[in-house]
Every structure is written in structure tokens, then in C-alpha cells.
Write an enzyme that holds these catalytic residues in place. Structure first.
Site, PDB file in Angstrom:
ATOM      1  N   HIS A 150       0.836  -1.218   0.000  1.00 36.58           N
ATOM      2  CA  HIS A 150       0.000   0.000   0.000  1.00 36.58           C
ATOM      3  C   HIS A 150       0.867   1.262   0.000  1.00 36.58           C
ATOM      4  O   HIS A 150       0.434   2.308   0.466  1.00 36.58           O
ATOM      5  CB  HIS A 150      -0.942   0.049   1.204  1.00 36.58           C
ATOM      6  CG  HIS A 150      -1.691  -1.228   1.434  1.00 36.58           C
ATOM      7  ND1 HIS A 150      -2.922  -1.476   0.885  1.00 36.58           N
ATOM      8  CD2 HIS A 150      -1.355  -2.342   2.131  1.00 36.58           C
ATOM      9  CE1 HIS A 150      -3.323  -2.693   1.252  1.00 36.58           C
ATOM     10  NE2 HIS A 150      -2.388  -3.242   1.997  1.00 36.58           N
ATOM     11  N   SER A 271      13.021  20.534 -17.683  1.00 39.15           N
ATOM     12  CA  SER A 271      11.848  21.326 -18.018  1.00 39.15           C
ATOM     13  C   SER A 271      12.262  22.477 -18.918  1.00 39.15           C
ATOM     14  O   SER A 271      13.398  22.956 -18.858  1.00 39.15           O
ATOM     15  CB  SER A 271      11.237  21.851 -16.718  1.00 39.15           C
ATOM     16  OG  SER A 271      10.536  23.041 -16.943  1.00 39.15           O
ATOM     17  N   LYS A 277      14.859  21.085 -12.796  1.00 38.58           N
ATOM     18  CA  LYS A 277      14.152  19.814 -12.913  1.00 38.58           C
ATOM     19  C   LYS A 277      14.990  18.681 -13.488  1.00 38.58           C
ATOM     20  O   LYS A 277      15.735  18.848 -14.436  1.00 38.58           O
ATOM     21  CB  LYS A 277      12.918  19.987 -13.804  1.00 38.58           C
ATOM     22  CG  LYS A 277      11.870  20.881 -13.179  1.00 38.58           C
ATOM     23  CD  LYS A 277      11.025  20.135 -12.188  1.00 38.58           C
ATOM     24  CE  LYS A 277       9.841  19.513 -12.899  1.00 38.58           C
ATOM     25  NZ  LYS A 277       9.102  18.646 -11.991  1.00 38.58           N
ATOM     26  N   GLU A 284       8.324   7.422 -17.307  1.00 42.40           N
ATOM     27  CA  GLU A 284       6.924   7.785 -17.552  1.00 42.40           C
ATOM     28  C   GLU A 284       6.462   7.281 -18.915  1.00 42.40           C
ATOM     29  O   GLU A 284       5.324   6.844 -19.074  1.00 42.40           O
ATOM     30  CB  GLU A 284       6.758   9.311 -17.451  1.00 42.40           C
ATOM     31  CG  GLU A 284       6.905   9.799 -16.016  1.00 42.40           C
ATOM     32  CD  GLU A 284       7.070  11.304 -15.900  1.00 42.40           C
ATOM     33  OE1 GLU A 284       6.895  11.821 -14.792  1.00 42.40           O
ATOM     34  OE2 GLU A 284       7.401  11.972 -16.910  1.00 42.40           O
TER      35      GLU A 284
END
Ligand code: ARG
Length: 486
Positions: A150, A271, A277, A284
Site C-alpha cells: 500500500h 523542463s 528539474k 513515464e
């Protein structure tokens, strides 16, 4: 070329709607090899002459070197190749190439050859990635970390155990592809449009020439089925799902909040506006591409499920789901493997995360069980201790004897001994005592690493052998073509 019974031709838009020529690029080389094997078989069974055979084979040889123009008025690659052969070899010879076969067995043959090669490529990429996971496990069998359920801290673990879990998942993927290969590696050629032929063909001979292990025997089944495609792409979807979960963990673990791992700059993006970043775009995209492959699998099954037996043109659309699924699987394996090899592992951060949680709880409960307490009672006792420690905002090991006594006032157990145990228990002792088969325990890590290394070897031998069998078949076919055409 096929429209003998019609008086009118397709207009440009309709032809574009009907045509599969652009997606057929992927099977063009297989179509040529398949046509050559078929032609040799026709000759060997005295259905066409030596002269005709030579003309057809030489024309097909020439086509191998040509860049088959996608822009044509053919409906598909089969029509295009046949029309080019007729142009080169003349109608008398070239017009005989399509004897005793149909585009229906032909397209199924091409797809099978393409998937066969893709499976071999995927298997060898999978082995590379599994090898990386196992060797990383070897280097990180001392990287103590929390294991999560979890996404909450569950038990004390080691990073090697985590890596080996994914090695095992990929072994199952490998095994699925490995078994499916046997079902793909059967030749449908010679099944004709659906019911076979009256001409004296030899299906075994073309199958052998093209390196197949056997036949898709029933001609109705051979031409109309695409279950092998659903099986293959389904397995790509499962593989991608495994990679996607791995990506998800690494996305979380590369946040500054976790910092368990750091991706190499080579595998990070930034970015356009926030210069600080370091984004895990590669990971992803693994998640994103997985969604895409699941879509392909849906498209394939939906295509097949309502189709009557025998070939239907719907099946043409299936091809557009196969090629990108293969491409995604292969590139995902290559890129993620390279990413794994270059990422930094922050053992210190992993260990530190444990200090803020109560992952040792089950170990304490198991200590009480060893003393004879029912597990349910032990669970309750430790639960109460965790509540006390949590209220006091301290780890279990910092609880004082009076605090323990107060927390467990109703229990008739040796609280002094329990206090000593809690004080002495830590991540290391937890792992030392974890001896069950397949657990995070130290000795289990060593055993599993050794075992998986042997498993890699065994699969590698099999994969190389298969790849070689196909290669040798094509070399023999090439030699045969040379002998006949010289
Ligand atoms: N382009 C077709 C496909 O990819 C080839 C088979 C066409 N067969 C037919 N009977 N119309 O499926």
C-alpha cells in the site's frame, strides 16, 4: 491485377481505404523469402519448369535489393510483389508464382515469420535485462530498505530482494514468449484460400525451407486464425505491465522525498522553464507506452471475436497492432536496461527511511510467537506498542521500560525481556532471522542470485539455438536459390 471479374476500378480514395501497403513494409522481406520457397517447391514437385523457376527466383532476388515503392496502385505487398515479378519475368513464368497458394495463407505466413524473429529478439533483450537485474542484486544484497505494501512501510528488506522479484517476473515473461514461439513457428503456407488445393504440392517442404518446426495443418485454421497474434501481443502487454510497475517504483524512488535512486543524466529530461528539474520521462514513457500496447491487445481481440471462420478483410487491420507492439517491447527493454545499468543507488537513504517507520513490528510479534503466544495476541501487543511510540513520536527502540509497562499493563508477559528484545532488534538482526524460502534473508539472497544466474544460462542456450535454426534455414534457402538460378 486481381480484378478480372470487374469492369470498373477502385478510385484513389477507396484504394487508400482498402490498401495495407504502408503497414506491409514490415513483412516485405518475408513475403519475398516465402515466395521463393513456394516457387522452389512448385518446381521440385514438377508443377512449374526449371526455366520458369529460375526466372521467378531471379526476379525475387532483384526485388530484395530494391526499395519497394510504397506508392503503388496495389492493394497490398503481395499484389505489389507478384506484379513486379510478372513485370520482370514475364506473364508466362511470373504468372505461375501464385499457383497453389492464396494471399490468405501468404499473409499468415509472413506474420508468423515476423513474430518469430521478434520473439527471438525480445527473448535476447529480456535475458540482457534479467542479467542486469541479477548483477545489480549481487551488488546490493547489503542495501537495507523498507519493503512497501500500500506504499506504506511493511517489513525490513534489501534492495537485492526487490531486484530479484523483477528478474523473476521477467523470467516468466521470457518463458511465456518461449512457449508461444512453438505455436507461432508452424507454417500455414499451402493452405490456399481456405480449403487446400488439387495440385500436388508439398507443404512440409516449404515449411522446412523456411525453418518452421511443423505445419498449421488444417487449412481452414491456417488461413483464418490470428489467435497466435493475440497470444503474442497479450504477452507483450503483460511484459510491458511488469516494466511499467518497475518504472512506477523508480519514479517514486527518484523523487527528492525518497532519493533511493538517481537516474543518470543520460536517462533524465528537464523542463523548458524550471532549470532545476530532473524528470524521469523515460520511466513515464514506459508507463505511457504500456497503455498503448494494452490498447493494441484490445483491438486484436475485438477484431477477432465476431469474425466468422475463414479469412475476412478485417484481419488486415490486426497487423497495425503487431508491429508497434514489437517495437515498443524491444525498445522498452533496451532503454530500461541501459537506464538500470547507469542509475545511482543511494543505500544510505534507503536505510534512513527505515528509521522513520515501524517496519520491525512483525519481527517483534514473531519473537513473542516463538515464546508461545498466539499470533493474534502478539499482533495486538505490538500494535499497542506502535500506537504508544507513534503518540510519543519516537521509534519502537526508544521506548523506555516504564512506557512499555504502561502501554501493556493488562498483559502477563515478561515485559523486561520484551524491552531488551526491542532495544536489541534492528534491521540487520531482522534480516538475519528471516530464513524462510524466498525471503529477504541474507542467505536467501545469495542462493537466489546463484540460481537465477544458472537459469539465465539455460535460457540463453535455447534462445541462441532457435535464432540460429532460423538463420541456417535462410542460409540454406539462399544457397538453394543460387544453385537453381546459376
Ligand atoms: N492485405 C491482406 C491482409 O493483410 C492480404 C490478404 C487478402 N486476402 C483476401 N482474400 N482479400 O490481410
Amino acid at each position: 491485377m486481381y480484378r478480372s471479374r470487374f469492369t470498373e476500378n477502385l478510385d484513389e480514395r477507396t484504394l487508400d481505404y482498402l490498401s495495407s501497403i504502408s503497414e506491409d513494409k514490415e513483412i516485405a522481406p518475408y513475403d519475398i523469402w516465402g515466395s521463393q520457397a513456394h516457387t522452389i517447391m512448385l518446381y521440385e514437385n514438377k508443377i512449374i519448369t526449371k526455366k520458369e523457376t529460375t526466372k521467378i527466383l531471379s526476379s525475387l532476388e532483384e526485388l530484395k535489393k530494391e526499395n519497394l515503392s510504397i506508392k503503388s496502385d496495389s492493394e497490398d505487398i503481395h499484389e505489389l510483389i507478384e506484379s513486379l515479378v510478372i513485370k520482370k519475368a514475364g506473364k508466362q513464368a511470373g504468372g505461375k508464382m501464385h499457383t497453389a497458394r492464396s494471399r490468405n495463407d501468404q499473409v499468415s505466413l509472413d506474420i508468423r515469420m515476423k513474430i518469430r524473429d521478434d520473439i527471438n529478439t525480445i527473448c535476447s533483450c529480456l535475458l540482457e535485462m534479467i542479467e542486469t537485474l541479477v548483477s545489480l542484486a549481487e551488488k546490493n544484497s547489503d542495501a537495507i530498505m523498507p519493503l512497501y505494501t500500500h506504499l506504506q512501510q511493511a517489513q525490513v528488506g534489501v534492495f537485492s530482494h526487490y531486484l530479484l522479484a523483477y528478474a523473476d517476473a521477467l523470467f516468466r515473461d521470457l518463458d511465456r514468449f518461449y512457449v508461444t514461439y512453438g505455436r507461432v513457428n508452424e507454417s500455414p503456407l499451402g493452405a490456399g484460400p481456405i480449403g487446400g488445393t488439387s495440385l500436388p504440392i508439398d507443404r512440409q517442404s516449404t515449411a522446412r525451407m523456411l525453418g518452421f518446426k511443423g505445419l498449421v495443418e488444417n487449412s481452414i485454421d491456417a488461413t483464418g486464425t490470428r489467435d497466435f497474434v493475440a497470444e503474442y501481443v497479450g504477452q507483450v502487454a503483460i511484459l510491458m505491465t511488469n516494466l511499467s510497475r518497475l518504472a512506477e517504483d523508480f519514479i517514486i524512488w527518484s523523487t527528492s522525498e525518497f532519493s533511493f535512486i538517481e537516474l543518470s543524466d543520460k536517462f533524465a529530461s528537464t523542463s523548458s522553464v524550471m532549470p532545476q528539474k530532473k524528470n524521469p520521462d523515460i520511466l513515464e514513457l514506459t508507463r505511457g507506452k504500456t497503455a498503448q500496447v494494452i490498447g493494441y491487445q484490445m483491438a486484436i481481440l475485438s477484431n477477432i471475436k465476431g469474425l466468422p471462420s475463414g479469412y475476412g478483410r478485417d484481419l488486415q487491420q490486426i497487423k497495425t497492432s503487431i508491429w508497434p507492439a514489437s517495437k515498443i517491447a524491444i525498445s522498452a527493454l533496451l532503454v530500461n536496461n541501459a537506464m538500470l545499468k547507469t542509475m545511482k543507488i543511494n543505500k544510505h537513504k534507503m536505510k534512513k527511511a527505515l528509521d522513520s517507520g515501524y517496519s520491525i513490528s512483525l519481527d517483534i510479534a514473531e519473537h513473542l510467537v516463538k515464546k508461545g503466544l498466539p499470533f493474534r495476541t502478539a499482533h495486538k501487543i505490538v500494535g499497542q506498542l506502535v500506537q504508544t511510540a507513534s503518540n510519543l513520536k519516537k521509534p519502537l527502540s526508544s521506548l523506555s521500560l516504564p512506557e512499555i509497562k504502561k502501554s501493556l499493563s493488562g498483559y502477563k508477559i515478561d515485559l523486561k525481556e520484551l524491552y531488551r528484545v526491542i532495544k536489541s532488534m534492528n534491521a540487520h538482526s531482522s534480516l538475519e532471522q528471516r530464513t524462510s524460502h524466498g525471503s529477504s534473508g541474507k542467505s536467501e539472497q545469495q542462493r537466489m542470485i546463484l540460481d537465477r544466474k544458472k537459469k539465465i544460462q539455460a535460457y540463453r542456450i535455447g534462445t541462441v539455438k532457435r535464432t540460429n535454426e532460423v538463420k541456417v534455414a535462410f542460409e540454406n534457402l539462399a544457397a538453394k536459390i543460387k544453385t537453381i538460378t546459376k
